[in-house]
Design a protein around this motif. Structure first.
Motif, PDB file in Angstrom:
ATOM      1  N   ALA A 142       0.850  -1.192   0.000  1.00 27.31           N
ATOM      2  CA  ALA A 142       0.000   0.000   0.000  1.00 27.31           C
ATOM      3  C   ALA A 142       0.883   1.239   0.000  1.00 27.31           C
ATOM      4  O   ALA A 142       2.045   1.189   0.407  1.00 27.31           O
ATOM      5  N   THR A 143       0.318   2.330  -0.472  1.00 28.66           N
ATOM      6  CA  THR A 143       1.017   3.601  -0.481  1.00 28.66           C
ATOM      7  C   THR A 143       0.123   4.645   0.161  1.00 28.66           C
ATOM      8  O   THR A 143      -1.041   4.788  -0.221  1.00 28.66           O
ATOM      9  N   LEU A 144       0.687   5.326   1.152  1.00 32.52           N
ATOM     10  CA  LEU A 144      -0.077   6.378   1.819  1.00 32.52           C
ATOM     11  C   LEU A 144       0.294   7.726   1.248  1.00 32.52           C
ATOM     12  O   LEU A 144       1.423   7.943   0.812  1.00 32.52           O
ATOM     13  N   ARG A 145      -0.650   8.640   1.286  1.00 34.92           N
ATOM     14  CA  ARG A 145      -0.398  10.021   0.916  1.00 34.92           C
ATOM     15  C   ARG A 145      -0.133  10.783   2.227  1.00 34.92           C
ATOM     16  O   ARG A 145      -0.969  10.787   3.116  1.00 34.92           O
ATOM     17  N   GLY A 146       1.057  11.376   2.338  1.00 37.78           N
ATOM     18  CA  GLY A 146       1.319  12.109   3.579  1.00 37.78           C
ATOM     19  C   GLY A 146       2.782  12.362   3.797  1.00 37.78           C
ATOM     20  O   GLY A 146       3.594  12.245   2.874  1.00 37.78           O
ATOM     21  N   CYS A 147       3.115  12.730   5.005  1.00 42.64           N
ATOM     22  CA  CYS A 147       4.490  13.097   5.337  1.00 42.64           C
ATOM     23  C   CYS A 147       5.204  11.894   5.949  1.00 42.64           C
ATOM     24  O   CYS A 147       4.829  11.414   7.019  1.00 42.64           O
ATOM     25  N   ALA A 148       6.242  11.421   5.244  1.00 44.27           N
ATOM     26  CA  ALA A 148       6.950  10.210   5.663  1.00 44.27           C
ATOM     27  C   ALA A 148       7.508  10.341   7.078  1.00 44.27           C
ATOM     28  O   ALA A 148       7.368   9.429   7.893  1.00 44.27           O
ATOM     29  N   SER A 149       8.118  11.477   7.391  1.00 45.60           N
ATOM     30  CA  SER A 149       8.753  11.557   8.710  1.00 45.60           C
ATOM     31  C   SER A 149       7.717  11.644   9.824  1.00 45.60           C
ATOM     32  O   SER A 149       7.893  11.072  10.894  1.00 45.60           O
ATOM     33  N   GLU A 150       6.593  12.324   9.555  1.00 41.77           N
ATOM     34  CA  GLU A 150       5.546  12.379  10.578  1.00 41.77           C
ATOM     35  C   GLU A 150       4.950  10.994  10.819  1.00 41.77           C
ATOM     36  O   GLU A 150       4.715  10.582  11.958  1.00 41.77           O
ATOM     37  N   LEU A 151       4.683  10.279   9.721  1.00 39.90           N
ATOM     38  CA  LEU A 151       4.077   8.951   9.870  1.00 39.90           C
ATOM     39  C   LEU A 151       5.039   7.999  10.571  1.00 39.90           C
ATOM     40  O   LEU A 151       4.651   7.195  11.417  1.00 39.90           O
ATOM     41  N   ARG A 152       6.316   8.161  10.259  1.00 45.09           N
ATOM     42  CA  ARG A 152       7.310   7.315  10.899  1.00 45.09           C
ATOM     43  C   ARG A 152       7.335   7.592  12.400  1.00 45.09           C
ATOM     44  O   ARG A 152       7.436   6.680  13.217  1.00 45.09           O
ATOM     45  N   SER A 153       7.230   8.843  12.763  1.00 42.42           N
ATOM     46  CA  SER A 153       7.242   9.170  14.174  1.00 42.42           C
ATOM     47  C   SER A 153       5.978   8.660  14.874  1.00 42.42           C
ATOM     48  O   SER A 153       6.039   8.107  15.984  1.00 42.42           O
ATOM     49  N   ALA A 154       4.829   8.770  14.218  1.00 38.45           N
ATOM     50  CA  ALA A 154       3.587   8.291  14.827  1.00 38.45           C
ATOM     51  C   ALA A 154       3.605   6.762  14.991  1.00 38.45           C
ATOM     52  O   ALA A 154       3.358   6.238  16.081  1.00 38.45           O
TER      53      ALA A 154
END
Ligand code: ADP
Length: 262
Positions: A142-154
């Motif tokens: 799957a591919t998400l639309r968004g900010c990689a570093s924010e999602l990684r932190s979450a």
């Protein structure tokens, strides 16, 4: 509370007349209270490690010859640990403040879910240091639309919480699944200590912790879930928590179809 605070403004209005304006400012008072609570919390959280660091540093500076090797290394280790604690707190504060001032929408990148979850798994395993069993299940790429570093932190915060609140020998399962409505869900399930229902509604508040000393001992700042909540909201996603005290928890980030790229 339903309390109302009225701000009365008297405005001269031509000649003899005055205009009386009243506004409910209870929400402003509440915001101001939250702001000062937050500052008090931050100060307190920084002050206790700083007291330890300053205390040992002063002690060592006064009489540096008087200690054995073991004493020296124990004191230096304490200084080191407490400095790291302050650093983690400051990093989390900077992350939160960047999220709060970063505008309403995150950077829009294509974020591949699989490598992201591999990274999260690797970090969680490193933190666990062999004390837990892990699994990673991805139903489909799957591919998400968004900010990689924010999602990684979450996602990273959810996974590290699972490690920190699961006793040795427990299991931690990371799962990405597509939902019937076209959205997607990332779940971290653990077999840890769980959270009693009365705490659930406040868990994402800054500095809210069920057990302060357990959070501290495992390196918590009390800001992890506040960061998660912020990041998810910015990605139109929601956080769902199911937990049974003594048995474990499931924290899921649920993304609407619009955040997934095909
Ligand atoms: P902390 O740094 O204290 O872990 P968080 O904001 O990440 O701060 O989490 C807030 C609180 O939620 C924690 O102190 C803990 O009480 C509870 N919590 C979070 N994740 C879990 C989990 N997986 N299992 C049990 N309790 C958890």
């Amino acid at each position: 509370s339903g309390r109302m605070t009225l701000l009365l403004q008297v405005i001269p209005y031509g000649g003899e007349q005055t205009l009386l304006l009243s506004r409910d400012i209870s929400h402003l008072e509440r915001l101001e209270r939250m702001r000062s609570d937050f500052i008090a919390n931050v100060s307190h959280e920084l002050k206790s490690p700083l007291t330890v660091v300053a205390g040992f540093a002063e002690m060592l500076a006064e009489d540096h010859a008087g200690y054995s090797q073991e004493e020296l290394s124990r004191y230096l280790q304490l200084i080191n640990e407490q400095s790291l604690r302050m650093r983690r707190l400051i990093e989390d504060l900077l992350t939160l403040s960047a999220l709060e001032t970063g505008g309403d929408t995150p950077v829009e990148e294509r974020v591949e879910v699989e490598p992201l979850l591999q990274t999260i798994l690797g970090e969680a395993q490193a933190l666990s240091a062999g004390r837990h069993q892990f699994s990673l299940l991805l139903d489909e790429p799957a591919t998400l639309r968004g900010c990689a570093s924010e999602l990684r932190s979450a996602f990273g915060n959810l996974a590290s919480n699972a490690v920190r609140y699961t006793p040795e020998g427990g299991r931690i399962d990371l799962h990405w699944q597509r939902e019937a409505d076209g959205g997607g869900r990332f779940t971290v399930a653990d077999t840890g200590i769980g959270v009693a229902p009365q705490h659930l509604p406040r868990l994402t508040e800054r500095f809210y912790r069920v057990d302060r000393s357990r959070s501290r001992e495992t390196g918590g700042t009390g800001l992890g879930l506040a960061i998660v909540k912020h990041v998810l909201t910015r990605h139109h996603a929601t956080l769902e928590i199911d937990s049974e005290p003594g048995h474990g928890s499931r924290f899921s980030a649920r993304f609407p179809a619009g955040q997934l790229l095909v």
